[in-house]
Design a protein around this motif. Structure first.
Motif, PDB file in Angstrom:
ATOM      1  N   UNK A  12       8.196   1.173   5.483  1.00  0.00           N
ATOM      2  CA  UNK A  12       7.479   0.202   6.304  1.00  0.00           C
ATOM      3  C   UNK A  12       7.545  -1.200   5.720  1.00  0.00           C
ATOM      4  N   UNK A  13       8.244  -1.374   4.608  1.00  0.00           N
ATOM      5  CA  UNK A  13       8.373  -2.696   4.012  1.00  0.00           C
ATOM      6  C   UNK A  13       7.159  -3.149   3.234  1.00  0.00           C
ATOM      7  N   UNK A  14       6.360  -2.191   2.755  1.00  0.00           N
ATOM      8  CA  UNK A  14       5.137  -2.539   2.027  1.00  0.00           C
ATOM      9  C   UNK A  14       5.444  -3.314   0.760  1.00  0.00           C
ATOM     10  N   UNK A  47       1.936   5.186 -15.226  1.00  0.00           N
ATOM     11  CA  UNK A  47       1.633   4.680 -13.894  1.00  0.00           C
ATOM     12  C   UNK A  47       0.121   4.722 -13.684  1.00  0.00           C
ATOM     13  N   UNK A  48      -0.425   3.651 -13.087  1.00  0.00           N
ATOM     14  CA  UNK A  48      -1.870   3.570 -12.897  1.00  0.00           C
ATOM     15  C   UNK A  48      -2.291   3.784 -11.446  1.00  0.00           C
ATOM     16  N   UNK A  49      -1.352   3.626 -10.504  1.00  0.00           N
ATOM     17  CA  UNK A  49      -1.665   3.846  -9.083  1.00  0.00           C
ATOM     18  C   UNK A  49      -0.366   3.990  -8.320  1.00  0.00           C
ATOM     19  N   UNK A  50      -0.402   4.789  -7.246  1.00  0.00           N
ATOM     20  CA  UNK A  50       0.775   4.954  -6.395  1.00  0.00           C
ATOM     21  C   UNK A  50       0.464   4.541  -4.964  1.00  0.00           C
ATOM     22  N   UNK A  51       1.362   3.777  -4.382  1.00  0.00           N
ATOM     23  CA  UNK A  51       1.343   3.496  -2.950  1.00  0.00           C
ATOM     24  C   UNK A  51       2.403   4.387  -2.319  1.00  0.00           C
ATOM     25  N   UNK A  52       1.967   5.356  -1.541  1.00  0.00           N
ATOM     26  CA  UNK A  52       2.884   6.331  -0.960  1.00  0.00           C
ATOM     27  C   UNK A  52       3.099   6.001   0.507  1.00  0.00           C
ATOM     28  N   UNK A  53       4.269   5.527   0.798  1.00  0.00           N
ATOM     29  CA  UNK A  53       4.639   5.130   2.153  1.00  0.00           C
ATOM     30  C   UNK A  53       5.307   6.340   2.820  1.00  0.00           C
ATOM     31  N   UNK A  54       4.539   7.114   3.585  1.00  0.00           N
ATOM     32  CA  UNK A  54       5.065   8.361   4.133  1.00  0.00           C
ATOM     33  C   UNK A  54       5.108   8.340   5.656  1.00  0.00           C
ATOM     34  N   UNK A  84       2.304   4.498   9.355  1.00  0.00           N
ATOM     35  CA  UNK A  84       2.229   3.956  10.694  1.00  0.00           C
ATOM     36  C   UNK A  84       1.424   4.837  11.626  1.00  0.00           C
ATOM     37  N   UNK A  85       1.050   6.016  11.157  1.00  0.00           N
ATOM     38  CA  UNK A  85       0.310   6.975  11.977  1.00  0.00           C
ATOM     39  C   UNK A  85      -1.188   6.631  11.983  1.00  0.00           C
ATOM     40  N   UNK A 104      -3.243   2.015   7.428  1.00  0.00           N
ATOM     41  CA  UNK A 104      -2.123   1.954   8.363  1.00  0.00           C
ATOM     42  C   UNK A 104      -1.295   0.703   8.068  1.00  0.00           C
ATOM     43  N   UNK A 105      -0.086   0.702   8.579  1.00  0.00           N
ATOM     44  CA  UNK A 105       0.860  -0.369   8.247  1.00  0.00           C
ATOM     45  C   UNK A 105       0.436  -1.727   8.793  1.00  0.00           C
ATOM     46  N   UNK A 106      -0.467  -1.744   9.775  1.00  0.00           N
ATOM     47  CA  UNK A 106      -0.935  -3.035  10.303  1.00  0.00           C
ATOM     48  C   UNK A 106      -2.144  -3.558   9.529  1.00  0.00           C
ATOM     49  N   UNK A 107      -2.446  -2.900   8.417  1.00  0.00           N
ATOM     50  CA  UNK A 107      -3.566  -3.324   7.577  1.00  0.00           C
ATOM     51  C   UNK A 107      -3.285  -4.694   6.966  1.00  0.00           C
ATOM     52  N   UNK A 108      -4.302  -5.535   6.892  1.00  0.00           N
ATOM     53  CA  UNK A 108      -4.168  -6.833   6.247  1.00  0.00           C
ATOM     54  C   UNK A 108      -3.791  -6.633   4.778  1.00  0.00           C
ATOM     55  N   UNK A 109      -2.705  -7.259   4.302  1.00  0.00           N
ATOM     56  CA  UNK A 109      -2.299  -7.086   2.907  1.00  0.00           C
ATOM     57  C   UNK A 109      -3.417  -7.389   1.901  1.00  0.00           C
ATOM     58  N   UNK A 110      -4.299  -8.344   2.239  1.00  0.00           N
ATOM     59  CA  UNK A 110      -5.405  -8.667   1.345  1.00  0.00           C
ATOM     60  C   UNK A 110      -6.408  -7.513   1.268  1.00  0.00           C
ATOM     61  N   UNK A 111      -6.579  -6.816   2.399  1.00  0.00           N
ATOM     62  CA  UNK A 111      -7.460  -5.641   2.381  1.00  0.00           C
ATOM     63  C   UNK A 111      -6.844  -4.540   1.524  1.00  0.00           C
TER      64      UNK A 111
END
Length: 232
Positions: A12-14, A47-54, A84-85, A104-111
């Motif tokens: 999703x280009x996160x 590693x301290x945290x994972x962002x899992x784009x699934x 995106x789900x 979700x992928x439309x989440x504000x990046x700051x959030x």
């Protein structure tokens, strides 16, 4: 100490949207595009945290959920799912599989950044409960300074990787006690030690090369054949 975020998949280009924000907070970001690459990174890097784009589409829930569950079996670090789900069922399944948060992928990046920082705070507090901090350990000419996160041998600073440092500190904290490969692995990575022999052996060899005058006849970090390793 610098915190490291591991991003898996990035369909999703996160990475592109979060990279500047994470860098601005002094957070390091690594990427993994395959499960093999992800597990290798978990083994080799703290590693301290994972962002899992699934993908959690109509036909992808199964594999996406299995991915999350598989990662959780190997690591206890926080997992934030980015998908995106928007279906509530997908979110519930992801959280039940071991994710700590779901956006979700439309989440504000700051959030999303705020959620990352929140999870990091919680994880750091948990780890700090397990670990002794702000201590200085000395064994003959070896000093492990947990205030500076530094190691000295006969007054000379030696540079260890974060994982090497944690292994040495663990063994120094348990001075004279023999720790098995499983005990070392599970203490450092906070996951079940499956096939950990080679991983630990490689790290031990690298530590010896840095702290021992003669790695083949170690003064500090010793092997107890058939049992494990000890310092002192």
């Amino acid at each position: 100490m610098e915190k490291t975020i591991l991003v898996f998949n990035n369909s999703t280009g996160i990475v592109e949207s979060m990279a500047p924000l994470l860098a601005g907070e002094g957070l390091r970001m690594l990427k993994a595009s395959t499960l093999a690459e992800l597990y290798y990174t978990l083994d080799q890097t703290e590693i301290h945290l994972m962002l899992i784009d699934v993908e959690l589409g109509a036909e992808g829930w199964g594999s996406g959920i299995e991915t999350i569950a598989g990662i959780r079996k190997k690591s206890s670090v926080p997992i934030i799912v980015v998908s995106g789900q928007t279906a509530e069922t997908a979110k519930i399944m992801a959280l039940n599989s071991g994710a700590d948060d779901y956006v979700t992928t439309n989440c504000n990046p700051l959030e999303l950044l705020a959620r990352v920082k929140s999870q990091l705070r919680r994880y750091t507090q948990l780890v700090n409960v397990r670990e002794s901090i702000n201590c200085i350990y000395r064994i003959d000419g070896l000093e492990v300074n947990d205030v500076q996160r530094a190691v000295y041998v006969e007054g000379r600073e030696v540079k260890l990787t974060p994982i090497e440092y944690k292994i040495l500190r663990l063994l120094v904290q348990e001075r004279g006690k023999v720790l098995s490969i499983s005990q070392i692995y599970e203490s450092i990575w906070h996951m079940q030690a499956i096939g950990a022999d080679n991983t630990i052996a490689v790290h031990i060899r690298h530590i010896r090369e840095k702290i021992e005058n003669n790695p083949k006849e170690p003064r500090y970090l010793k092997v107890v054949w058939g049992t494990g390793y000890k310092v002192g």
